[in-house]
Design an enzyme around this catalytic site. Sequence first.
Site, PDB file in Angstrom:
ATOM      1  N   TYR A  70     -11.723   6.738 -13.161  1.00 55.61           N
ATOM      2  CA  TYR A  70     -12.017   5.574 -12.188  1.00 55.61           C
ATOM      3  C   TYR A  70     -12.536   4.539 -13.183  1.00 55.61           C
ATOM      4  O   TYR A  70     -12.173   3.349 -13.172  1.00 55.61           O
ATOM      5  CB  TYR A  70     -12.862   6.039 -11.037  1.00 55.61           C
ATOM      6  N   GLY A  84      -5.476   4.835   2.048  1.00 51.12           N
ATOM      7  CA  GLY A  84      -5.476   3.940   3.347  1.00 51.12           C
ATOM      8  C   GLY A  84      -4.774   4.514   4.737  1.00 51.12           C
ATOM      9  O   GLY A  84      -4.250   5.788   4.697  1.00 51.12           O
ATOM     10  N   ASP A 120       4.171   1.517  -4.089  1.00 49.27           N
ATOM     11  CA  ASP A 120       3.095   1.983  -5.093  1.00 49.27           C
ATOM     12  C   ASP A 120       3.049   1.057  -6.229  1.00 49.27           C
ATOM     13  O   ASP A 120       3.956   0.718  -6.950  1.00 49.27           O
ATOM     14  CB  ASP A 120       3.797   3.662  -5.623  1.00 49.27           C
ATOM     15  N   ASP A 176       0.800  -1.124  -0.090  1.00 48.19           N
ATOM     16  CA  ASP A 176       0.084   0.028   0.141  1.00 48.19           C
ATOM     17  C   ASP A 176       0.877   1.258  -0.083  1.00 48.19           C
ATOM     18  O   ASP A 176       1.886   1.140   0.820  1.00 48.19           O
ATOM     19  CB  ASP A 176      -0.926   0.104   1.193  1.00 48.19           C
ATOM     20  N   ASN A 177       0.394   2.142  -0.472  1.00 45.29           N
ATOM     21  CA  ASN A 177       1.120   3.474  -0.803  1.00 45.29           C
ATOM     22  C   ASN A 177       0.395   4.538   0.227  1.00 45.29           C
ATOM     23  O   ASN A 177       0.926   5.756   0.415  1.00 45.29           O
ATOM     24  CB  ASN A 177       1.309   4.080  -2.161  1.00 45.29           C
TER      25      ASN A 177
HETATM   26  P1  NAD Z   1      -9.871   2.747  -0.225  1.00 43.15           P
HETATM   27  O1  NAD Z   1      -9.590   3.963  -0.801  1.00 43.15           O
HETATM   28  O2  NAD Z   1     -10.397   2.568   1.462  1.00 43.15           O
HETATM   29  O3  NAD Z   1      -8.568   1.834  -0.315  1.00 43.15           O
HETATM   30  C1  NAD Z   1      -7.900   1.765  -1.407  1.00 43.15           C
HETATM   31  C2  NAD Z   1      -6.519   1.258  -1.089  1.00 43.15           C
HETATM   32  O4  NAD Z   1      -5.579   1.460  -2.083  1.00 43.15           O
HETATM   33  C3  NAD Z   1      -5.912   2.392   0.103  1.00 43.15           C
HETATM   34  O5  NAD Z   1      -5.494   1.676   1.236  1.00 43.15           O
HETATM   35  C4  NAD Z   1      -4.904   3.158  -0.682  1.00 43.15           C
HETATM   36  O6  NAD Z   1      -3.930   3.655   0.148  1.00 43.15           O
HETATM   37  C5  NAD Z   1      -4.488   1.946  -1.648  1.00 43.15           C
HETATM   38  N1  NAD Z   1      -3.747   2.557  -2.849  1.00 43.15           N
HETATM   39  C6  NAD Z   1      -4.345   3.425  -3.778  1.00 43.15           C
HETATM   40  N2  NAD Z   1      -3.497   3.787  -4.735  1.00 43.15           N
HETATM   41  C7  NAD Z   1      -2.377   3.056  -4.687  1.00 43.15           C
HETATM   42  C8  NAD Z   1      -1.319   2.839  -5.282  1.00 43.15           C
HETATM   43  N3  NAD Z   1      -0.958   3.537  -6.375  1.00 43.15           N
HETATM   44  N4  NAD Z   1      -0.159   1.847  -4.697  1.00 43.15           N
HETATM   45  C9  NAD Z   1      -0.742   1.178  -3.534  1.00 43.15           C
HETATM   46  N5  NAD Z   1      -1.785   1.224  -3.048  1.00 43.15           N
HETATM   47  C10 NAD Z   1      -2.824   2.220  -3.273  1.00 43.15           C
HETATM   48  O7  NAD Z   1     -11.017   1.818  -1.132  1.00 43.15           O
HETATM   49  P2  NAD Z   1     -11.899   0.751  -0.720  1.00 43.15           P
HETATM   50  O8  NAD Z   1     -13.445   1.023  -0.427  1.00 43.15           O
HETATM   51  O9  NAD Z   1     -11.378  -0.253   0.319  1.00 43.15           O
HETATM   52  O10 NAD Z   1     -11.964   0.013  -2.066  1.00 43.15           O
HETATM   53  C11 NAD Z   1     -10.880  -1.132  -2.364  1.00 43.15           C
HETATM   54  C12 NAD Z   1     -11.120  -1.671  -3.646  1.00 43.15           C
HETATM   55  O11 NAD Z   1     -12.454  -2.197  -3.994  1.00 43.15           O
HETATM   56  C13 NAD Z   1     -10.767  -0.566  -4.815  1.00 43.15           C
HETATM   57  O12 NAD Z   1      -9.997  -1.016  -5.866  1.00 43.15           O
HETATM   58  C14 NAD Z   1     -12.155  -0.235  -5.342  1.00 43.15           C
HETATM   59  O13 NAD Z   1     -12.286   0.221  -6.585  1.00 43.15           O
HETATM   60  C15 NAD Z   1     -12.942  -1.622  -5.429  1.00 43.15           C
HETATM   61  N6  NAD Z   1     -14.519  -1.244  -4.826  1.00 43.15           N
HETATM   62  C16 NAD Z   1     -14.732  -0.794  -3.572  1.00 43.15           C
HETATM   63  C17 NAD Z   1     -16.203  -0.619  -3.565  1.00 43.15           C
HETATM   64  C18 NAD Z   1     -16.674   0.038  -2.339  1.00 43.15           C
HETATM   65  O14 NAD Z   1     -17.796   0.218  -2.188  1.00 43.15           O
HETATM   66  N7  NAD Z   1     -15.986   0.188  -1.275  1.00 43.15           N
HETATM   67  C19 NAD Z   1     -16.994  -0.564  -4.748  1.00 43.15           C
HETATM   68  C20 NAD Z   1     -16.484  -0.944  -5.812  1.00 43.15           C
HETATM   69  C21 NAD Z   1     -15.020  -1.258  -5.962  1.00 43.15           C
END
Ligand code: NAD
Length: 314
Positions: free
Chosen positions: A147, A41, A60, A36-37
């Site tokens: 997105y 998060g 990243d 995670d970056n």
């Molecule tokens: P979130 O934003 O809470 O978590 C995303 C995580 O990815 C974070 O910890 C962030 O720091 C990390 N991240 C972002 N860019 C990065 C990079 N370049 N390198 C490394 N880490 C990186 O989102 P979430 O709700 O936990 O969603 C998680 C996944 O599920 C995502 O891929 C999202 O598209 C997918 N998703 C979630 C939902 C939802 O309702 N929660 C719905 C559809 C899809």
Amino acid sequence: MNWQDQHVIVAGGAGFVGGHLVRAVLQRGARVTVLDNFHTGMRDRFAGVSNARLKIVEHDVCAPIDLSCDLIINLACPASPKKYQAAPLETWRTSIFGAVHLSELALRQGARFVQASTSEVYGDPLEHPQRESYCGNVSFTGPRACYDEGKRAAETYLMDLHREVGLDLRIARIFNTYGPGMALDDGRVVSNFVVQALSGRVLTIYGDGLQTRSFCYVSDTVDGLLALAETDDCADKIFNIGNPKEQSVLDLANLVAEMTKQDLSVQNGPAAGDDPRRRCPDISRARAILGWSPKVSLEEGLRSTLAEFRGRLS
Ligand code: NAD
Ligand code: UDP
């Protein structure tokens, strides 16, 4: 699958869904490396977890990495419209290059690859409910496109990799997931309403509030992702993971107000750009092949969410 033999990489594991998923995978006895970056998060996401089988690596996913592994679950990407629209180029790059580098790692390691995709691939859907075969109605230059199109391009790349060189692939199209552990400033509707109601503020409704979503409690989403990772025999590679109970945003506001024992007080702002009017998954494929369906009602899920947010806000 015997989880105890597995080394699982969870990219984006310090995020909202990742926090729950990593705990569930650890509980099954697997070794977990979080990549995670910390863009969206939390650095202290696992503060209370003392487990020698958990390793957290700041990385990243736009850059390649080499690690041994048996399973990769790629959650890395900001998911809240407020967050991804604040960093569209980074969102786009993360969706595409993250999928490229992590799937190539999976191929080198002979690991299974589970991609977190999204209901956003359906855009503002003209078919209802949405089946996996629906191609969607997506604006490719609007404010959500970084997105939506990033996730669509990742699916394209991964499906080609599966067909051409046999990547062991599963794609979860996740629908609006909510629950404890969402960032207080996340910006998505459930966390906004919960924070606003618990702070005695008016609830912000963007547009008329008649747009719908289908809200899935996070433990159900995590169970769906794990079922997908565990199921060996699946000819279909793409699965909707969501709760088919559709609600309007106004219904949600009413429910949150009722559960926090307040009179509903809302402020209507402009509708979000390219906001989908309706969204509801058809989950018959996941039911039939994974034996999965959501168990937690919106009332139950909101009760746990309210309790956990109340703790953090006080
Ligand atoms: P979130 O934003 O809470 O978590 C995303 C995580 O990815 C974070 O910890 C962030 O720091 C990390 N991240 C972002 N860019 C990065 C990079 N370049 N390198 C490394 N880490 C990186 O989102 P979430 O709700 O936990 O969603 C998680 C996944 O599920 C995502 O891929 C999202 O598209 C997918 N998703 C979630 C939902 C939802 O309702 N929660 C719905 C559809 C899809
Ligand atoms: N929304 C709202 N008030 C808020 C946050 C969001 O009315 O404080 C609306 C938003 O415009 C959308 C729906 O709620 O119509 C779901 O938004 P969210 O950001 O949770 O997820 P997504 O749009 O990605 O489904």
